[in-house]
Design a protein around this motif. Sequence first.
Motif, mmCIF file in Angstrom:
data_model
loop_
_atom_site.group_PDB
_atom_site.id
_atom_site.type_symbol
_atom_site.label_atom_id
_atom_site.label_comp_id
_atom_site.label_asym_id
_atom_site.label_seq_id
_atom_site.Cartn_x
_atom_site.Cartn_y
_atom_site.Cartn_z
ATOM 1 N N TYR A 152 93.115 30.965 79.673
ATOM 2 C CA TYR A 152 93.753 30.071 80.640
ATOM 3 C C TYR A 152 95.218 29.846 80.316
ATOM 4 C CZ TYR A 152 89.226 28.978 82.544
ATOM 5 O OH TYR A 152 88.015 29.080 83.151
ATOM 6 N N ASP A 153 95.998 29.627 81.369
ATOM 7 C CA ASP A 153 97.392 29.227 81.170
ATOM 8 C C ASP A 153 97.446 27.714 80.992
ATOM 9 O OD1 ASP A 153 97.285 28.032 83.722
ATOM 10 O OD2 ASP A 153 98.709 29.422 84.624
ATOM 11 N N GLU A 154 98.641 27.201 80.750
ATOM 12 C CA GLU A 154 98.800 25.759 80.489
ATOM 13 C C GLU A 154 98.482 24.895 81.705
ATOM 14 O OE1 GLU A 154 102.436 27.696 81.854
ATOM 15 O OE2 GLU A 154 101.266 28.058 80.051
ATOM 16 N N GLU A 155 98.466 25.487 82.907
ATOM 17 C CA GLU A 155 98.146 24.741 84.125
ATOM 18 C C GLU A 155 96.647 24.687 84.406
ATOM 19 O OE1 GLU A 155 100.454 23.041 85.878
ATOM 20 O OE2 GLU A 155 101.761 23.669 84.224
ATOM 21 N N GLY A 156 95.852 25.379 83.591
ATOM 22 C CA GLY A 156 94.404 25.364 83.772
ATOM 23 C C GLY A 156 93.881 26.461 84.682
ATOM 24 N N LEU A 157 94.724 27.451 84.994
ATOM 25 C CA LEU A 157 94.292 28.590 85.805
ATOM 26 C C LEU A 157 93.950 29.762 84.891
ATOM 27 C CD1 LEU A 157 96.933 28.396 88.662
ATOM 28 C CD2 LEU A 157 94.518 27.722 88.762
ATOM 29 N N MET A 158 92.932 30.509 85.257
ATOM 30 C CA MET A 158 92.520 31.639 84.441
ATOM 31 C C MET A 158 93.506 32.791 84.626
ATOM 32 S SD MET A 158 88.833 33.593 84.230
ATOM 33 C CE MET A 158 87.932 32.082 84.475
ATOM 34 N N GLN A 159 94.057 33.242 83.511
ATOM 35 C CA GLN A 159 95.023 34.332 83.562
ATOM 36 C C GLN A 159 94.406 35.668 83.145
ATOM 37 O OE1 GLN A 159 98.168 32.894 81.074
ATOM 38 N NE2 GLN A 159 96.937 32.976 79.211
ATOM 39 N N ARG A 160 93.233 35.628 82.544
ATOM 40 C CA ARG A 160 92.554 36.860 82.139
ATOM 41 C C ARG A 160 91.051 36.629 82.143
ATOM 42 N NH1 ARG A 160 91.923 38.534 76.491
ATOM 43 N NH2 ARG A 160 90.907 40.547 76.529
ATOM 44 N N ARG A 161 90.321 37.594 82.716
ATOM 45 C CA ARG A 161 88.861 37.541 82.757
ATOM 46 C C ARG A 161 88.329 38.914 82.370
ATOM 47 N NH1 ARG A 161 85.178 39.366 86.651
ATOM 48 N NH2 ARG A 161 83.190 38.284 86.613
ATOM 49 N N VAL A 162 87.431 38.918 81.402
ATOM 50 C CA VAL A 162 86.761 40.149 80.982
ATOM 51 C C VAL A 162 85.265 39.919 81.136
ATOM 52 C CG1 VAL A 162 86.313 41.748 79.077
ATOM 53 C CG2 VAL A 162 88.588 40.704 79.333
ATOM 54 N N MET A 163 84.621 40.779 81.927
ATOM 55 C CA MET A 163 83.182 40.666 82.168
ATOM 56 C C MET A 163 82.485 41.932 81.724
ATOM 57 S SD MET A 163 80.619 41.894 84.279
ATOM 58 C CE MET A 163 79.568 41.508 85.631
ATOM 59 N N VAL A 164 81.426 41.762 80.965
ATOM 60 C CA VAL A 164 80.526 42.863 80.640
ATOM 61 C C VAL A 164 79.134 42.440 81.077
ATOM 62 C CG1 VAL A 164 81.903 43.833 78.758
ATOM 63 C CG2 VAL A 164 80.263 42.031 78.267
ATOM 64 N N GLY A 165 78.435 43.334 81.745
ATOM 65 C CA GLY A 165 77.120 42.973 82.249
ATOM 66 C C GLY A 165 76.247 44.186 82.509
ATOM 67 N N ASN A 166 74.973 43.922 82.609
ATOM 68 C CA ASN A 166 73.973 44.950 82.880
ATOM 69 C C ASN A 166 73.063 44.485 83.999
ATOM 70 O OD1 ASN A 166 74.493 46.845 80.596
ATOM 71 N ND2 ASN A 166 74.088 44.984 79.435
ATOM 72 N N ASP A 167 72.785 45.395 84.935
ATOM 73 C CA ASP A 167 71.880 45.126 86.048
ATOM 74 C C ASP A 167 70.544 45.819 85.806
ATOM 75 O OD1 ASP A 167 73.593 43.920 88.367
ATOM 76 O OD2 ASP A 167 74.795 45.551 87.552
ATOM 77 N N TYR A 168 69.484 45.179 86.277
ATOM 78 C CA TYR A 168 68.183 45.835 86.252
ATOM 79 C C TYR A 168 67.328 45.289 87.391
ATOM 80 C CZ TYR A 168 67.035 41.632 83.520
ATOM 81 O OH TYR A 168 66.896 40.342 83.077
#
Length: 137
Positions: free
Chosen positions: A111-127
């Motif tokens: 998050y940045d200092e304003e509370g907004l997400m500046q980076r998102r990394v997602m790893v996931g598996n579907d079944y």
Amino acid sequence: MSKDIRPPFTHESALAKVKFAEDAWNSRDPERVSLGYTVESNWQNRAEFFTGREAIKTFLTHKWARELDYKLMKELWCFTDNRIAVRFEYEYRDAVTNQWMRCHGNEYWDYDEEGLMQRRVMVGNDYPIEEADRKYK
């Protein structure tokens, strides 16, 4: 609003940020979800990499056109001053095959200092799952 919850995070504010994200994503409204991210937010979603709110909205629009009846659960895993990690699980019905699916994995948020997400990394598996085995309705 999510941006009102700003770093540095406490246990309570990290939990609130996770709940806010869960509620926004369960709305399935790309515009609403995108407002929690910086204008130039960097995303990694599995093997996809993109930048910016417009790309986020496009991604989510396509996602929810394919993933029908989407229902998500996010759970706080850990946090630091401006980072949060969550475990997630969601279920959806595939628009092409009508097969129920479950996805589980982890996300890492900066998050940045304003509370907004500046980076998102997602790893996931579907079944595939049976409709009777759904957890989230």
